[in-house]
Design a protein around this motif. Structure first.
Motif, short mmCIF file in Angstrom:
data_model
loop_
_atom_site.label_atom_id
_atom_site.label_comp_id
_atom_site.label_asym_id
_atom_site.label_seq_id
_atom_site.Cartn_x
_atom_site.Cartn_y
_atom_site.Cartn_z
N SER A 106 -4.56 5.51 -12.06
CA SER A 106 -3.85 6.74 -11.71
C SER A 106 -3.57 6.81 -10.22
O SER A 106 -2.53 7.31 -9.79
N ARG B 106 4.39 5.48 -6.48
CA ARG B 106 5.53 6.19 -7.05
C ARG B 106 5.85 7.44 -6.24
O ARG B 106 6.95 7.59 -5.76
N ASP B 107 4.85 8.31 -6.05
CA ASP B 107 5.10 9.59 -5.39
C ASP B 107 4.98 9.51 -3.88
O ASP B 107 5.66 10.25 -3.16
N TYR B 108 4.10 8.66 -3.36
CA TYR B 108 3.81 8.62 -1.93
C TYR B 108 4.10 7.25 -1.31
O TYR B 108 3.41 6.82 -0.41
N HIS C 50 -0.51 4.52 -9.53
CA HIS C 50 0.75 5.15 -9.95
C HIS C 50 1.18 6.21 -8.95
O HIS C 50 2.34 6.27 -8.56
N MET C 51 0.24 7.03 -8.51
CA MET C 51 0.60 8.10 -7.59
C MET C 51 0.97 7.55 -6.22
O MET C 51 1.94 7.99 -5.60
#
Length: 172
Positions: free
Chosen positions: A132, A139-141, A135-136
């Motif tokens: 997790s 993808r997000d950061y 992924h974060m």
């Protein structure tokens, strides 16, 4: 009070104490050693939050590699007390104003923070685990992650340039 809560308060006290000692210490080597202690106590907080991977990375990367780099730069610069420029009153006043402003901003952010109570139905045991987190992070950061790596690269280049100054030269 259970053992996890008492361990949290002990780690919090030790973290704050060592962070204050980083700033207060006059010797840069002692300051780096207190920073290493701060990183270890923060890894203890990560373990309490079920983020074992972050705890391990914090110890390996920050307490290991980055602190060795800091020690290398401090010893490479060969800072002596007699060569240190005295700080003017204007510099001290500006530092006090900036520190107070940061404190007010952090205190305001703390007051606006709402911590939700524990809900067993919505609890996700994978929070803080490697998959997790990956992924974060990627993808997000991704942009902040890459900007931090560029910032570290620029800091290393700056440290090398500062260390290679000629004898008698004070500033670039």
């Amino acid at each position: 009070m259970n053992s996890a809560v008492s361990f949290f308060y002990f780690l919090s006290f030790l973290t704050i104490l060592s962070a204050v000692m980083v700033v207060v210490s006059r010797n840069p080597i002692h300051s780096v050693l207190y920073l290493i202690l701060t990183f270890f106590t923060l890894s203890g907080h990560y373990i309490l939050l079920n983020a074992q991977f972050l705890a391990a990375v914090n110890i390996i990367v920050y307490a290991g590699a980055i602190m060795v780099l800091f020690l290398f730069v401090i010893m490479f610069l060969n800072m002596k007390q007699d060569q240190e420029e005295s700080k003017t009153n204007l510099t001290k006043i500006a530092a006090t104003i900036v520190g107070g402003t940061v404190f007010v901003i952090l205190f305001g952010a703390y007051r606006k923070t709402a911590i939700e109570p524990f809900n067993p139905q919505t609890y996700d045991s994978q929070i803080g685990m490697i998959e997790s987190l990956g992924h974060m992070l990627f993808r997000d950061y991704l942009l902040p992650f890459e900007l931090a790596s560029i910032l570290l690269l620029v800091a290393m280049v700056g440290a090398v340039l500062l260390g290679k100054r000629e004898i008698g030269e004070r500033h670039f």
